[in-house]
Each structure stands twice: as C-alpha cells, then as structure tokens.
Design an enzyme around this catalytic site. Sequence first.
Site, PDB file in Angstrom:
ATOM      1  CB  CYS A  75      -0.959  -0.002   1.184  1.00  0.00           C
ATOM      2  SG  CYS A  75      -0.176   0.378   2.777  1.00  0.00           S
ATOM      3  CG  HIS A 114      -3.769   0.436   4.654  1.00  0.00           C
ATOM      4  ND1 HIS A 114      -3.159  -0.191   3.590  1.00  0.00           N
ATOM      5  CD2 HIS A 114      -5.032   0.727   4.247  1.00  0.00           C
ATOM      6  CE1 HIS A 114      -4.018  -0.285   2.588  1.00  0.00           C
ATOM      7  NE2 HIS A 114      -5.155   0.274   2.964  1.00  0.00           N
ATOM      8  CG  ASP A 129      -7.094   0.966   0.141  1.00  0.00           C
ATOM      9  OD1 ASP A 129      -6.047   0.733  -0.485  1.00  0.00           O
ATOM     10  OD2 ASP A 129      -7.349   0.436   1.247  1.00  0.00           O
TER      11      ASP A 129
END
Length: 297
Positions: A75, A114, A129
């Site tokens: 991520c 994250h 995301d």
Amino acid sequence: MSSFEGKMNLEEYFRRIGFHGPSDKMDLATLRSIHKLHVMSIPFENLSIHCGEWITMDLETIFNKLVRSSRGGWCLENNYLFGWVLREMGFNATTLSSRAFNRIIDDFGALDSHLIHKVVIDGKPYIADVSFGVSSQIWEPLELISGKDQPQAAGVFRLTKKEDRWILEKTGRTPKVLNPEFSQSSLVNRKETKPIYCFTLEPRQVDHFIEKSQRIQRDPASLFTNKSICSLQTPTGFKALIGWIYSEVTYKPEERVDIFDMRNITEDELDQVLMEQFNIKLQNKLKPVCNKTFYTL
C-alpha cells in the site's frame, strides 16, 4: 503533463493500467475508472522483502518500479503513487493513514501504516484505496458515509463512524474450496462479516509513513516479513500467490459463494507463475514464505 524521458508522467501510468479515457475530467466516473483499472493491472505485493530488496518511500523509485518495471507494491507504494496520479490529474485528494484489523488479537493493530486517500468530488467525500489486496480490495471508491451498504464484486462494504474514527468492514460470501487439501487452510476466511481497517480524517504527509515502512520491513513479527504476498484483481475475482500456495478465487454472488481453487506450486514453477499470472519478472531470487499469521485471502 511532461513527456520528457526519465521524468514521471501520467501518460506512462495510463498506459500501464490501460486507461484510454479523457484525463482532464475530475469527476466520479473518471475516478472509478482509474481506480478499477489500477487494481486490475498493478499487483499488491511485498516480494521485494523476500528478494533482499529494500522498499523505499521515494516517489520516483516507486514510479520506476510499478510503472516502468511492471512490478507491483504494497500500500505504501501503490497508494502513494495513486495519490500522485490523482493530484496530477487535478483531483482534491488528501492522504490518510489507517490501522489494519488483526484477527489474532481481535482488534485493530497499533501501527497506522496503511495509506489511503480521501477524494472530494462536487463536495462529496470518497475513500480511494488501490492496495489492500485479495478479497478485501475495493474495486471502486467508497462514499464516505456512515452505515451505508456499498455492494461491490467482493461483497458488501460498509463504513461506520464511531466518534472521530471510521471503520471499514465487509460482508462476504461462503467460501467453497475445491481442493480438499486446503479445506481447513488458515488462508481461507470463514467469517461472513469482518473488519478491514480503521482510520481518522487527519491528513498525513509522506514523512508519517517512512519510519513505519522501515519497521514493518524489519520486524520479525510483521505480517510482511512472515508472508510473501502477491495478488491481483481479475474481472471475476482475484488471484494470489502466498508463499508456495497459488489461488484463483472466483466470485459467485448469484450462488452466494466464492470458489477457491488452491494448489501448491514447485520451485520450478515459481518464475512461470509470476510471469504468466502477474506479469512479474524478478531481478533477484524470491524466497517464498508463508508462516502462520493473521492473514486470509
């Protein structure tokens, strides 16, 4: 947009994900399109850790890796790159941090490592995301609205606000594992509804993630040092290589099941699977790892 060779530019990124639409529209349709194309084109993977490579938060290094070298990333790479893309296109995008749910401790982890984005379009906020991977991956941005069911291919996603904290959860379907050898695999999630991560709306700069990136690459208790992960979304589900286990998951919403086709691969197959299934050719030798941790497909 510069096309000078060696500089990061949007045209290269658009070619990487196969985006052919107009890039001058900061509307929801455009955001949905590039978001979905990204998760279908650029894998979520942490293979660098298991190839003896160091993962950096330098944007140009990430661009060269994910766009020019046909690699994926975790991520902190994928979403950092995606945030740059959004802002280059003119979107109102704010970087946020979140904490992933740990089913072993039955709570959210302590480290907000994250990286996600809040994108505001016509006054409405959305969460983007492109890099959580496997069945927890959203294909399109989610409306930042509390308690609303938002169906997508993987299941029904839901954002819930509790005081200043937002929680993302997903209600999925029953897993149907084809290979009996994996019927009790710890990689198969059997909870219908599961939390994914929590976050606040406090804006973050890249500096917030640098020490966290270094820590989870070194920590022997980290998910990412305990599992080599590579996953990519497909039009019907996703595929993943976790350690030596290759899985193809097909969503069957009409039957209320997800079909898991899982098998062990051999060392001789490793490079072929990475190339044929994920379009990844590694420069250094991968040492697959799949220790038991709080991770499910």
